[in-house]
Motif scaffolding. Structure first.
Motif, PDB file in Angstrom:
ATOM      1  N   PRO A  38      33.711  25.849   1.246  1.00 21.39           N
ATOM      2  CA  PRO A  38      34.867  25.750   2.156  1.00 21.39           C
ATOM      3  C   PRO A  38      36.180  25.579   1.406  1.00 21.39           C
ATOM      4  CG  PRO A  38      33.554  23.727   2.207  1.00 21.39           C
ATOM      5  CD  PRO A  38      32.781  24.722   1.405  1.00 21.39           C
ATOM      6  N   THR A  39      37.164  26.394   1.758  1.00 19.54           N
ATOM      7  CA  THR A  39      38.486  26.345   1.124  1.00 19.54           C
ATOM      8  C   THR A  39      39.514  26.907   2.097  1.00 19.54           C
ATOM      9  OG1 THR A  39      39.748  26.968  -0.866  1.00 19.54           O
ATOM     10  CG2 THR A  39      38.249  28.620   0.036  1.00 19.54           C
ATOM     11  N   ALA A  40      40.778  26.801   1.742  1.00 26.15           N
ATOM     12  CA  ALA A  40      41.841  27.303   2.615  1.00 26.15           C
ATOM     13  C   ALA A  40      41.835  28.834   2.647  1.00 26.15           C
ATOM     14  CB  ALA A  40      43.195  26.805   2.112  1.00 26.15           C
ATOM     15  N   ARG A  41      42.199  29.405   3.802  1.00 30.16           N
ATOM     16  CA  ARG A  41      42.379  30.854   3.892  1.00 30.16           C
ATOM     17  C   ARG A  41      43.511  31.265   2.948  1.00 30.16           C
ATOM     18  NH1 ARG A  41      44.715  32.659   7.990  1.00 30.16           N
ATOM     19  NH2 ARG A  41      45.509  30.681   8.785  1.00 30.16           N
ATOM     20  N   SER A 156      27.978   9.341   3.069  1.00 26.17           N
ATOM     21  CA  SER A 156      27.695  10.610   3.744  1.00 26.17           C
ATOM     22  C   SER A 156      28.720  11.682   3.374  1.00 26.17           C
ATOM     23  CB  SER A 156      27.656  10.413   5.264  1.00 26.17           C
ATOM     24  OG  SER A 156      28.907   9.971   5.761  1.00 26.17           O
ATOM     25  N   GLN A 157      29.988  11.278   3.189  1.00 20.90           N
ATOM     26  CA  GLN A 157      31.015  12.241   2.758  1.00 20.90           C
ATOM     27  C   GLN A 157      30.741  12.729   1.338  1.00 20.90           C
ATOM     28  OE1 GLN A 157      34.451   9.703   3.602  1.00 20.90           O
ATOM     29  NE2 GLN A 157      35.180  11.177   5.132  1.00 20.90           N
ATOM     30  N   ILE A 158      30.350  11.803   0.465  1.00 20.59           N
ATOM     31  CA  ILE A 158      30.015  12.192  -0.910  1.00 20.59           C
ATOM     32  C   ILE A 158      28.859  13.182  -0.914  1.00 20.59           C
ATOM     33  CG2 ILE A 158      29.011  11.332  -3.075  1.00 20.59           C
ATOM     34  CD1 ILE A 158      30.687   8.773  -2.656  1.00 20.59           C
ATOM     35  N   GLN A 159      27.834  12.911  -0.109  1.00 20.35           N
ATOM     36  CA  GLN A 159      26.682  13.813  -0.056  1.00 20.35           C
ATOM     37  C   GLN A 159      27.096  15.183   0.467  1.00 20.35           C
ATOM     38  OE1 GLN A 159      23.605  12.852  -1.346  1.00 20.35           O
ATOM     39  NE2 GLN A 159      23.409  15.093  -1.260  1.00 20.35           N
ATOM     40  N   VAL A 161      30.067  16.598   0.157  1.00 17.34           N
ATOM     41  CA  VAL A 161      30.783  17.281  -0.922  1.00 17.34           C
ATOM     42  C   VAL A 161      29.795  17.862  -1.926  1.00 17.34           C
ATOM     43  CG1 VAL A 161      32.371  16.976  -2.861  1.00 17.34           C
ATOM     44  CG2 VAL A 161      32.883  15.893  -0.663  1.00 17.34           C
ATOM     45  N   MET A 162      28.793  17.081  -2.292  1.00 13.23           N
ATOM     46  CA  MET A 162      27.779  17.566  -3.238  1.00 13.23           C
ATOM     47  C   MET A 162      27.046  18.777  -2.659  1.00 13.23           C
ATOM     48  SD  MET A 162      27.933  15.779  -6.040  1.00 13.23           S
ATOM     49  CE  MET A 162      26.353  16.163  -6.836  1.00 13.23           C
ATOM     50  N   ASP A 163      26.641  18.686  -1.385  1.00  9.59           N
ATOM     51  CA  ASP A 163      25.813  19.735  -0.779  1.00  9.59           C
ATOM     52  C   ASP A 163      26.572  21.022  -0.506  1.00  9.59           C
ATOM     53  OD1 ASP A 163      23.683  17.980  -0.800  1.00  9.59           O
ATOM     54  OD2 ASP A 163      23.866  17.427   1.319  1.00  9.59           O
ATOM     55  N   THR A 164      27.851  20.910  -0.111  1.00  7.75           N
ATOM     56  CA  THR A 164      28.592  22.107   0.317  1.00  7.75           C
ATOM     57  C   THR A 164      29.528  22.672  -0.748  1.00  7.75           C
ATOM     58  OG1 THR A 164      30.417  20.810   1.283  1.00  7.75           O
ATOM     59  CG2 THR A 164      28.540  21.300   2.714  1.00  7.75           C
ATOM     60  N   THR A 191      39.670  17.434   5.533  1.00  4.21           N
ATOM     61  CA  THR A 191      40.244  17.886   6.797  1.00  4.21           C
ATOM     62  C   THR A 191      39.389  17.425   7.969  1.00  4.21           C
ATOM     63  OG1 THR A 191      39.041  19.977   7.019  1.00  4.21           O
ATOM     64  CG2 THR A 191      40.942  19.961   5.537  1.00  4.21           C
ATOM     65  N   ALA A 192      39.874  17.682   9.179  1.00  2.00           N
ATOM     66  CA  ALA A 192      39.112  17.351  10.383  1.00  2.00           C
ATOM     67  C   ALA A 192      37.814  18.156  10.444  1.00  2.00           C
ATOM     68  CB  ALA A 192      39.959  17.621  11.619  1.00  2.00           C
ATOM     69  N   ASP A 193      37.767  19.292   9.728  1.00  6.26           N
ATOM     70  CA  ASP A 193      36.567  20.135   9.695  1.00  6.26           C
ATOM     71  C   ASP A 193      35.663  19.812   8.507  1.00  6.26           C
ATOM     72  OD1 ASP A 193      37.450  21.572  11.955  1.00  6.26           O
ATOM     73  OD2 ASP A 193      38.699  22.850  10.684  1.00  6.26           O
ATOM     74  N   GLY A 194      36.033  18.784   7.739  1.00  2.00           N
ATOM     75  CA  GLY A 194      35.245  18.435   6.569  1.00  2.00           C
ATOM     76  C   GLY A 194      35.989  18.747   5.278  1.00  2.00           C
TER      77      GLY A 194
END
Length: 266
Positions: A38-41, A156-159, A161-164, A191-194
């Motif tokens: 996931p990254t910015a358009r 959960s946020q760290i996981q 980031v690692m997973d995605t 972001t609100a979307d992760g």
């Protein structure tokens, strides 16, 4: 790094091919698209007219980045069409490509891992502050300071980031025949979307390193040795409970024309 390895010596760091994640923002954007990270358009423009045309695809504010290594100062956030056009004119002097990118909102986080090409060991999250003025105002710099605190992200946020982000990046680099070894720095926007990647660096962050090293309680040398040998394990690093802060003092005028000779006190 490549010449060092050619001599058969151990080193912690990426090859020139793997370091393109930092040295070319256009390469990194194409890489993230292939990896599903996931990254910015964004749109990559090779001419000024193309860049001006790309502006119409995004609202304001808009982010304009020069391709290549810019010491943290090749990024402009334009809040008006005039600012965007000025940024295009200035940044095209130093780069052959520009990345026009949507502006993401959220909390910025520096997420750094140590990789041996197969595994990735996360360091505690940190946050640097790039705008030169108080209240995050003024032009971007190489970093005006940073803090490190294990509570910046939840487990959960760290996981996530690692997973995605981290694991897909390490896997695709290895699949491309250029395994990433050394420090992979993901500059994130939560972001609100992760989490979404703003940029990759192929090294420890500056000034994040000072804040990170101050809090680290583990002996780091065995981990560096393991990374250089391709033998990292799932062992976690130990950190001090209290947060750490690094403050940068810069000469008047930075990041533009600086005034030298001023006394430092306080």
């Amino acid at each position: 790094m490549d010449r060092f390895r050619a001599k058969g010596r151990l080193i912690v760091g990426p090859t020139a091919a793997a370091a393109q994640l930092e040295s070319s923002k256009a390469f990194a954007k194409a890489f993230m698209e292939r990896a599903g990270i996931p990254t910015a358009r964004s749109i990559t423009a090779t001419t000024a007219p193309e860049a001006h045309g790309a502006l119409r695809r995004f609202g304001l504010p808009v982010v304009i980045k020069a391709d290549g290594l810019m010491a943290g100062k090749g990024v402009a956030i334009a809040h008006s069409t005039q600012e965007a056009e000025q940024a295009i004119a200035q940044l095209f002097v130093t780069g052959t490509q520009l990345i026009i990118e949507e502006f993401l909102t959220g909390e910025e986080v520096s997420f750094i891992v140590l990789s041996d090409g197969n595994r990735a060991l996360p360091l505690d999250p940190s946050q640097d502050h790039k705008a030169v003025g108080d209240g995050d105002t003024g032009p971007n710099t190489g970093g005006m300071g940073a803090y490190c605190d294990g509570r910046i992200l939840t487990e959960s946020q760290i996981q996530r980031v690692m997973d995605t982000i981290i694991v897909p990046a390490i896997h695709l680099m290895r699949g491309d025949g250029v395994p990433f070894t050394g420090f992979l720095y993901a500059g994130l926007m939560m972001t609100a979307d992760g989490p979404k990647v703003l940029e990759f660096n192929a090294r420890l962050g500056d000034p994040e390193t000072q804040a990170l090293m101050h809090r680290m309680r583990s002996d780091f040398v065995p981990y560096l040795d393991a990374a250089a040998r391709g033998a990292l394990t799932d062992t976690k690093l130990e950190w001090a409970a209290d947060p750490s802060v690094c403050v940068v003092m810069a000469a008047h005028g930075y990041p533009g024309t600086v005034r030298t000779g001023d006394a430092i006190d306080g």
